[in-house]
Scaffold this motif. Structure first.
Motif, PDB file in Angstrom:
ATOM      1  N   SER A 142       1.059  -0.945   0.427  1.00 43.25           N
ATOM      2  CA  SER A 142      -0.360  -0.251  -0.393  1.00 43.25           C
ATOM      3  C   SER A 142       0.998   1.676   0.307  1.00 43.25           C
ATOM      4  O   SER A 142       0.459   2.275  -0.241  1.00 43.25           O
ATOM      5  CB  SER A 142      -1.030   0.264   0.938  1.00 43.25           C
ATOM      6  OG  SER A 142      -0.055  -0.114   2.355  1.00 43.25           O
ATOM      7  N   GLN A 189       2.131   1.603  -3.268  1.00 42.93           N
ATOM      8  CA  GLN A 189       1.421   2.344  -4.359  1.00 42.93           C
ATOM      9  C   GLN A 189       0.588   3.300  -3.752  1.00 42.93           C
ATOM     10  O   GLN A 189       0.533   4.538  -5.267  1.00 42.93           O
ATOM     11  CB  GLN A 189      -0.277   2.010  -4.143  1.00 42.93           C
ATOM     12  CG  GLN A 189      -1.791   2.204  -5.050  1.00 42.93           C
ATOM     13  CD  GLN A 189      -2.557   0.854  -4.874  1.00 42.93           C
ATOM     14  OE1 GLN A 189      -3.472   0.637  -3.692  1.00 42.93           O
ATOM     15  NE2 GLN A 189      -3.951   0.989  -5.244  1.00 42.93           N
ATOM     16  N   ALA A 190       1.139   4.327  -3.081  1.00 41.50           N
ATOM     17  CA  ALA A 190       0.408   5.566  -2.579  1.00 41.50           C
ATOM     18  C   ALA A 190       1.904   5.941  -3.503  1.00 41.50           C
ATOM     19  O   ALA A 190       1.580   7.901  -3.712  1.00 41.50           O
ATOM     20  CB  ALA A 190       0.471   5.678  -1.314  1.00 41.50           C
ATOM     21  N   MET A 225       3.819   5.130  -5.938  1.00 43.58           N
ATOM     22  CA  MET A 225       3.459   5.499  -6.873  1.00 43.58           C
ATOM     23  C   MET A 225       2.730   6.359  -7.970  1.00 43.58           C
ATOM     24  O   MET A 225       2.744   7.606  -8.664  1.00 43.58           O
ATOM     25  CB  MET A 225       3.581   3.972  -7.505  1.00 43.58           C
ATOM     26  CG  MET A 225       4.358   3.435  -7.557  1.00 43.58           C
ATOM     27  SD  MET A 225       4.154   1.801  -8.289  1.00 43.58           S
ATOM     28  CE  MET A 225       4.522   1.495  -9.782  1.00 43.58           C
ATOM     29  N   GLN A 226       1.296   5.874  -6.508  1.00 45.46           N
ATOM     30  CA  GLN A 226       0.141   7.416  -6.675  1.00 45.46           C
ATOM     31  C   GLN A 226       0.506   8.813  -7.345  1.00 45.46           C
ATOM     32  O   GLN A 226       0.371   9.587  -7.236  1.00 45.46           O
ATOM     33  CB  GLN A 226      -1.131   6.995  -6.799  1.00 45.46           C
ATOM     34  CG  GLN A 226      -1.740   6.316  -7.341  1.00 45.46           C
ATOM     35  CD  GLN A 226      -2.759   5.253  -6.446  1.00 45.46           C
ATOM     36  OE1 GLN A 226      -3.365   6.192  -4.884  1.00 45.46           O
ATOM     37  NE2 GLN A 226      -3.517   4.467  -6.129  1.00 45.46           N
ATOM     38  N   SER A 279       4.114  10.034  -7.485  1.00 42.09           N
ATOM     39  CA  SER A 279       5.004  10.570  -8.450  1.00 42.09           C
ATOM     40  C   SER A 279       3.995  10.152 -10.026  1.00 42.09           C
ATOM     41  O   SER A 279       4.065  11.789 -10.479  1.00 42.09           O
ATOM     42  CB  SER A 279       5.742   9.576  -8.827  1.00 42.09           C
ATOM     43  OG  SER A 279       4.937   8.186  -9.253  1.00 42.09           O
ATOM     44  N   GLU A 280       2.816   9.881  -9.954  1.00 34.91           N
ATOM     45  CA  GLU A 280       1.709   9.855 -11.255  1.00 34.91           C
ATOM     46  C   GLU A 280       1.313  11.240 -11.265  1.00 34.91           C
ATOM     47  O   GLU A 280       0.540  12.223 -12.340  1.00 34.91           O
ATOM     48  CB  GLU A 280       0.990   8.536 -11.598  1.00 34.91           C
ATOM     49  CG  GLU A 280       1.210   7.806 -11.574  1.00 34.91           C
ATOM     50  CD  GLU A 280       0.242   6.361 -11.962  1.00 34.91           C
ATOM     51  OE1 GLU A 280      -0.330   6.308 -11.435  1.00 34.91           O
ATOM     52  OE2 GLU A 280       0.826   5.309 -12.233  1.00 34.91           O
ATOM     53  N   SER A 281       0.868  11.601 -10.017  1.00 31.02           N
ATOM     54  CA  SER A 281       0.188  13.196  -9.996  1.00 31.02           C
ATOM     55  C   SER A 281       0.941  13.800  -9.699  1.00 31.02           C
ATOM     56  O   SER A 281       0.615  15.365 -10.934  1.00 31.02           O
ATOM     57  CB  SER A 281      -0.132  13.282  -8.286  1.00 31.02           C
ATOM     58  OG  SER A 281      -1.010  13.870  -8.449  1.00 31.02           O
TER      59      SER A 281
END
Length: 103
Positions: free
Chosen positions: A44, A47-48, A50-51, A53-55
């Protein structure tokens, strides 16, 4: 030693020293707060990261974030993912070694 490994070791140490985990283990449920929970927490967190970095990548495309921040976040996500993959590979190797043991 990379930052993700240090975080993983610190989290494992916290779980080992957690009194709730010890009471759950003594109550007949040894896996109540064990390796599986630690792996789920690491996933988790990954995932946070990676999210995030995508943001930041999307914000940079819109002109709202600095490129240095995006590169730093992507590097952190890459390190985190590589750590998860390394742990997965070690678990698979250990499982295969157990399967090769004579009964």
């Amino acid at each position: 030693m990379d930052l993700a490994a240090i975080r993983a070791y610190a989290q494992a140490a916290r779980q080992v020293s957690d009194p709730n985990a010890a009471s759950a283990a003594s109550a007949g449920n040894p896996v109540a707060s064990g390796f599986g929970d630690m792996v789920m927490n690491a996933l988790s967190e990954t995932q946070a990261v990676m999210q995030a970095s995508e943001s930041l990548t999307a914000q940079n495309a819109a002109g709202q974030a600095e490129l240095v921040d995006v590169v730093t976040a992507m590097a952190a996500a890459e390190v985190q993912l590589e750590t998860v993959i390394a742990v997965r590979d070690q678990v698979i190797r250990a499982y295969q070694e157990i399967l090769r043991m004579p009964i």
